[in-house]
Design an enzyme around this catalytic site. Structure first.
Site, PDB file in Angstrom:
ATOM      1  N   ASP A 149      10.324 -36.342  20.404  1.00 52.11           N
ATOM      2  CA  ASP A 149      11.407 -36.044  19.215  1.00 52.11           C
ATOM      3  C   ASP A 149      11.655 -34.668  18.807  1.00 52.11           C
ATOM      4  O   ASP A 149      12.389 -34.240  18.499  1.00 52.11           O
ATOM      5  CB  ASP A 149      11.044 -36.995  17.956  1.00 52.11           C
ATOM      6  CG  ASP A 149      11.040 -38.509  18.383  1.00 52.11           C
ATOM      7  OD1 ASP A 149      11.969 -38.759  19.430  1.00 52.11           O
ATOM      8  OD2 ASP A 149      10.106 -39.351  17.668  1.00 52.11           O
ATOM      9  N   ASP A 196       5.093 -43.332  18.153  1.00 48.95           N
ATOM     10  CA  ASP A 196       5.217 -42.418  17.150  1.00 48.95           C
ATOM     11  C   ASP A 196       3.794 -42.022  16.600  1.00 48.95           C
ATOM     12  O   ASP A 196       3.073 -43.031  16.279  1.00 48.95           O
ATOM     13  CB  ASP A 196       6.147 -42.610  16.013  1.00 48.95           C
ATOM     14  CG  ASP A 196       7.561 -42.436  16.566  1.00 48.95           C
ATOM     15  OD1 ASP A 196       7.959 -41.727  17.913  1.00 48.95           O
ATOM     16  OD2 ASP A 196       8.333 -43.298  16.408  1.00 48.95           O
TER      17      ASP A 196
END
Length: 220
Positions: A180, A146
């Site tokens: 995401d 991430d």
């Protein structure tokens, strides 16, 4: 819209998602960040053990279960989107489905392979691709990379705010990735436009006995 268009959308998102993750993994150490736009957008490197936006799911067994669930979902997603294309569903729904599928596939690649092809990002060390000593984990035990961080507000809340008054607060706190974001955009758009997306495929109400009955009260 044809099925190959779905595949192109999925492929483009996967290329962007995996290229950015690969660059982050091989050029940044854990928790390192670059400020892109002051006060609201940063590249901040973390690794996610579980689900999207840093959520976690039940230890080692949960990790395997989640990865296998993603794999089944992605395989079924390709089949189901092909079915929707053949049934000529709304173009917007197909694009949203492609976004969700691409996002799921992007994080699945991390979970399946990153433990094998990268060593760990420890301290100020930058991970290497295909290290001589092997990766940091085994098959299905990779961690999701991430990096997108949007702290739109950081500061202490006013004392009059219920429950959290006086606490230090960050909005938006979760760090996420392109995959995401693709999933979130796809899901939210479907929720907002579901009536439009499914209108042409809604079955008309079946006639009932009551609304098909002809009354003869006024017939002589």
């Amino acid at each position: 819209m044809k099925y190959r268009h779905i595949l192109i959308i999925v492929l483009l998102i996967l290329v962007v998602d995996q290229s950015l993750k690969f660059w982050i993994k091989t050029n940044m150490f854990m928790q390192q960040e670059f400020i892109i736009f002051p006060n609201w957008f940063r590249i901040h490197f973390i690794e996610n053990e579980g689900m999207a936006y840093g959520l976690k799911f039940g230890g080692d067994f949960g990790k395997i279960f989640l990865t296998l669930f993603r794999l089944v979902a992605v395989v079924f997603g390709f089949y189901y989107l092909n079915k929707l294309v053949k049934e000529k569903y709304h173009k917007g729904l197909l694009i949203c489905g492609a976004l969700i599928l691409a996002g799921a596939a992007g994080n699945l690649i991390d979970s399946m392979f990153y433990g094998l092809i990268f060593n760990d990002s420890v301290g100020y060390e930058v991970a290497k691709f295909m290290p001589a000593g092997g990766g940091y984990g085994s098959f299905l035990h990779g961690r999701v990379v991430d990096m997108l961080y949007f702290p739109l507000y950081e500061g202490y809340l006013p004392s009059w705010v219920p429950f959290k008054g006086g606490d230090y607060f960050v909005f938006f706190r979760p760090v996420f990735n392109v995959a995401d974001a693709a999933i979130s955009v796809g899901v939210v758009t479907i929720l907002l436009f579901q009536k439009k997306f499914f209108a042409a495929h809604q079955h008309p109400k079946q006639p009932t006995e009551s609304n098909n009955t002809v009354t003869n009260d006024h017939i002589a």
